[in-house]
Design an enzyme around this catalytic site. Structure first.
Site, PDB file in Angstrom:
ATOM      1  N   LYS A  30      -4.724  53.671  50.080  1.00  0.00           N
ATOM      2  CA  LYS A  30      -5.213  52.466  50.761  1.00  0.00           C
ATOM      3  C   LYS A  30      -5.239  51.293  49.802  1.00  0.00           C
ATOM      4  CE  LYS A  30      -9.329  51.256  50.612  1.00  0.00           C
ATOM      5  NZ  LYS A  30     -10.808  51.134  50.622  1.00  0.00           N
ATOM      6  N   GLY A 112     -13.607  46.450  52.855  1.00  0.00           N
ATOM      7  CA  GLY A 112     -13.872  45.555  51.743  1.00  0.00           C
ATOM      8  C   GLY A 112     -12.629  44.830  51.280  1.00  0.00           C
ATOM      9  N   ARG A 140     -22.404  43.180  53.791  1.00  0.00           N
ATOM     10  CA  ARG A 140     -21.728  43.482  52.533  1.00  0.00           C
ATOM     11  C   ARG A 140     -21.515  42.201  51.728  1.00  0.00           C
ATOM     12  NH1 ARG A 140     -16.979  47.752  53.228  1.00  0.00           N
ATOM     13  NH2 ARG A 140     -17.369  47.878  50.963  1.00  0.00           N
ATOM     14  N   SER A 186     -19.234  44.001  43.099  1.00  0.00           N
ATOM     15  CA  SER A 186     -17.925  44.497  43.532  1.00  0.00           C
ATOM     16  C   SER A 186     -16.817  43.943  42.650  1.00  0.00           C
ATOM     17  CB  SER A 186     -17.642  44.117  44.987  1.00  0.00           C
ATOM     18  OG  SER A 186     -16.337  44.544  45.368  1.00  0.00           O
ATOM     19  N   SER A 187     -16.010  44.837  42.086  1.00  0.00           N
ATOM     20  CA  SER A 187     -14.836  44.400  41.328  1.00  0.00           C
ATOM     21  C   SER A 187     -13.825  43.710  42.228  1.00  0.00           C
ATOM     22  CB  SER A 187     -14.176  45.600  40.647  1.00  0.00           C
ATOM     23  OG  SER A 187     -13.576  46.465  41.603  1.00  0.00           O
ATOM     24  N   GLU A 334     -16.256  55.430  44.025  1.00  0.00           N
ATOM     25  CA  GLU A 334     -15.868  55.948  45.330  1.00  0.00           C
ATOM     26  C   GLU A 334     -15.783  57.471  45.352  1.00  0.00           C
ATOM     27  OE1 GLU A 334     -11.044  55.496  45.259  1.00  0.00           O
ATOM     28  OE2 GLU A 334     -12.242  53.675  45.091  1.00  0.00           O
ATOM     29  N   HIS A 361     -21.973  49.608  49.655  1.00  0.00           N
ATOM     30  CA  HIS A 361     -20.670  50.018  50.195  1.00  0.00           C
ATOM     31  C   HIS A 361     -20.736  50.138  51.723  1.00  0.00           C
ATOM     32  CE1 HIS A 361     -17.981  51.368  46.649  1.00  0.00           C
ATOM     33  NE2 HIS A 361     -18.777  50.388  46.277  1.00  0.00           N
ATOM     34  N   ARG A 406     -16.240  58.493  53.519  1.00  0.00           N
ATOM     35  CA  ARG A 406     -16.481  59.418  52.409  1.00  0.00           C
ATOM     36  C   ARG A 406     -17.724  60.275  52.629  1.00  0.00           C
ATOM     37  NH1 ARG A 406     -12.174  58.316  49.530  1.00  0.00           N
ATOM     38  NH2 ARG A 406     -11.617  56.137  49.093  1.00  0.00           N
ATOM     39  N   LYS A 431     -10.600  55.572  58.804  1.00  0.00           N
ATOM     40  CA  LYS A 431     -10.641  54.327  58.028  1.00  0.00           C
ATOM     41  C   LYS A 431      -9.619  54.355  56.901  1.00  0.00           C
ATOM     42  CE  LYS A 431     -14.039  51.280  55.795  1.00  0.00           C
ATOM     43  NZ  LYS A 431     -13.369  50.940  54.542  1.00  0.00           N
TER      44      LYS A 431
END
Length: 446
Positions: A30, A112, A140, A186-187, A334, A361, A406, A431
């Site tokens: 993804k 995201g 988020r 968040s990166s 993750e 997340h 997840r 997803k």
């Protein structure tokens, strides 16, 4: 509207009756697919994406780019003779760049990558682009992208929320230049600005000002993919300043790119070998990759398995024992749900650290994992930046997913060793991992 029955039904997680022995073809990444779509859309010539992941997140990205005027043509081949797919790699998407324009409305779902990577693209469009999504998407964090784009010259209406919904009023170009953001949550804030930066008039200099920066491998992935299409990028790793990334303005090349398997989505299948003392082979596992999921080889080996990387792929074998682990997962957050599921079945305690950002997340993953594993009889405690897991004898019950893919696969891992685990809304795995129930059943020979 009545809920989709697939969303509310309880899926009986298959219980393993012996050691698994399977080859599992994991669909494309993804993270790579959605970055590749953006870079192809901003290129100066058409390009190909082969073996792209076809899931909710990637279809949302492709659909959003189409609404802004990008051409994306899909082909599916059953053999190498199909025109446009000479290597016989199956599905391929031809991306044809064009003038980006509005008005348009983008549905980000709860992705995201879509909600963060596309506003900079929209700033390059001619006209307004509205962004909306699932209710959870409103919660988020998006401030790093919004504040950063404004500092670079974009006009954005978000009613002061720093979150969705919002409208980017594209003017056909963006000045760019230096910008400071806090990407601690968040990166993707950094990646979002870097991906579109070659098209900014002055490129970009992104300076991260926060105390921590999670998921650095994903930024490295962004940098590698930018360089592969001709962008000039200076990074801390290449001798630049710490926490500063610079992208020079310039044209991007159209590429013919074959997408790697999603190594993070390989996690539940590798975990199955570990949990059952069996063997699972993942074809086409790359010898070199920026995907965070590659770290599974090290982590799951420390937890009791062994692996061999061959020309064919990765062969992972469980020993029949699962050991606890103390591990900093800040760069690979993750992977936390799957590691927590395995740790709940181990023979000694585990401590997972460096993942406070998981509270932001798809759901609050730390709270969700604690609640769901404990309701099956586990002993999980949240810490300031992670989880402490003391293995206990687990029992059956309902494992809730909170619309988080997840979480669903974590529950399936536990179900291998614990009878009568039922996964609520296993369909949420679509997803990023379409057809997960069928892949899982096929692995088990069901």
């Amino acid at each position: 509207m009545a809920p989709n029955p697939a969303d509310t039904a309880l899926w009986p997680a298959p219980h393993a009756t012996g050691a698994v022995d399977a080859t599992v073809h994991v669909p494309g990444s993804k993270s790579v697919t959605n970055r590749a779509l953006i870079l192809a859309a901003l290129a100066s010539e058409p390009g190909w994406l082969r073996r792209p992941l076809r899931s909710r997140d990637t279809l949302l990205m492709a659909g959003a780019l189409r609404t802004m005027g990008v051409g994306i043509e899909e082909t599916v081949s059953s053999s190498s003779s199909v025109a446009g797919d000479p290597d016989g790699s199956g599905e391929a998407w031809r991306v044809i760049p064009s003038g980006l324009h509005g008005p348009a409305t983008v549905d980000v779902g709860n992705a995201g990558t879509v909600m963060r990577f596309l506003p900079p693209v929209a700033a390059l469009a001619d006209g307004p682009i509205r962004f909306d999504g699932d209710p959870r998407s409103y919660e988020r964090p998006l401030h790093g992208v919004i504040d950063g784009l404004r500092a670079l010259g974009a006009r954005i209406d978000d009613d002061g929320r720093g979150a969705l919904p919002l409208t980017v009023h594209g003017s056909g170009a963006l000045d760019g230049g230096p910008v400071s953001i806090d990407a601690s949550s968040s990166s993707q804030f950094v990646s979002a600005l870097l991906l579109s930066a070659p098209r900014f008039n002055q490129g970009v200099e992104v300076r991260h000002t926060g105390a921590t920066l999670p998921s650095l491998p994903h930024i490295r992935m962004t940098v590698d993919m930018l360089r592969a299409v001709g962008a000039q990028v200076d990074t801390p790793e290449s001798g630049g300043e710490p926490n500063v990334w610079r992208v020079t303005p310039g044209a991007l090349l159209g590429r013919d790119l074959t997408i790697e398997p999603d190594l993070s989505n390989a996690q539940p299948f590798l975990a199955a070998a570990l949990v059952t003392g069996g063997r699972v082979t993942i074809p086409d596992w790359p010898a070199r990759t920026t995907q965070p999921g590659d770290r599974l080889r090290e982590i799951f080996t420390e937890m009791g398995g062994s692996c061999e990387l061959t020309e064919y792929g990765l062969e992972f074998t469980g020993s029949g024992s699962i050991h606890g682990i103390d591990v900093d997962l800040s760069e690979v957050g993750e992977l936390t749900p799957g590691i927590a599921a395995v740790a709940a079945l181990a023979d000694s305690p585990s401590t997972l650290t460096g993942v406070a950002h998981l509270r932001l997340h798809e759901t609050d993953r730390l709270a969700a994992l604690t609640k769901e594993i404990n309701e099956l009889g586990g002993d999980v405690t949240e810490t300031a930046d992670g989880l402490h897991i003391r293995p206990r004898t687990l029992h059956g019950g309902t494992f809730h997913t909170y619309e988080d893919h997840r979480m669903a696969t974590a529950g399936a891992i536990i179900g291998l060793a614990v009878k009568d685990v039922r996964i609520e809304n296993v369909a949420t795995t679509a997803k990023t991992l379409p057809d997960f129930p069928d892949l899982w059943a096929g692995m088990l020979g069901n």
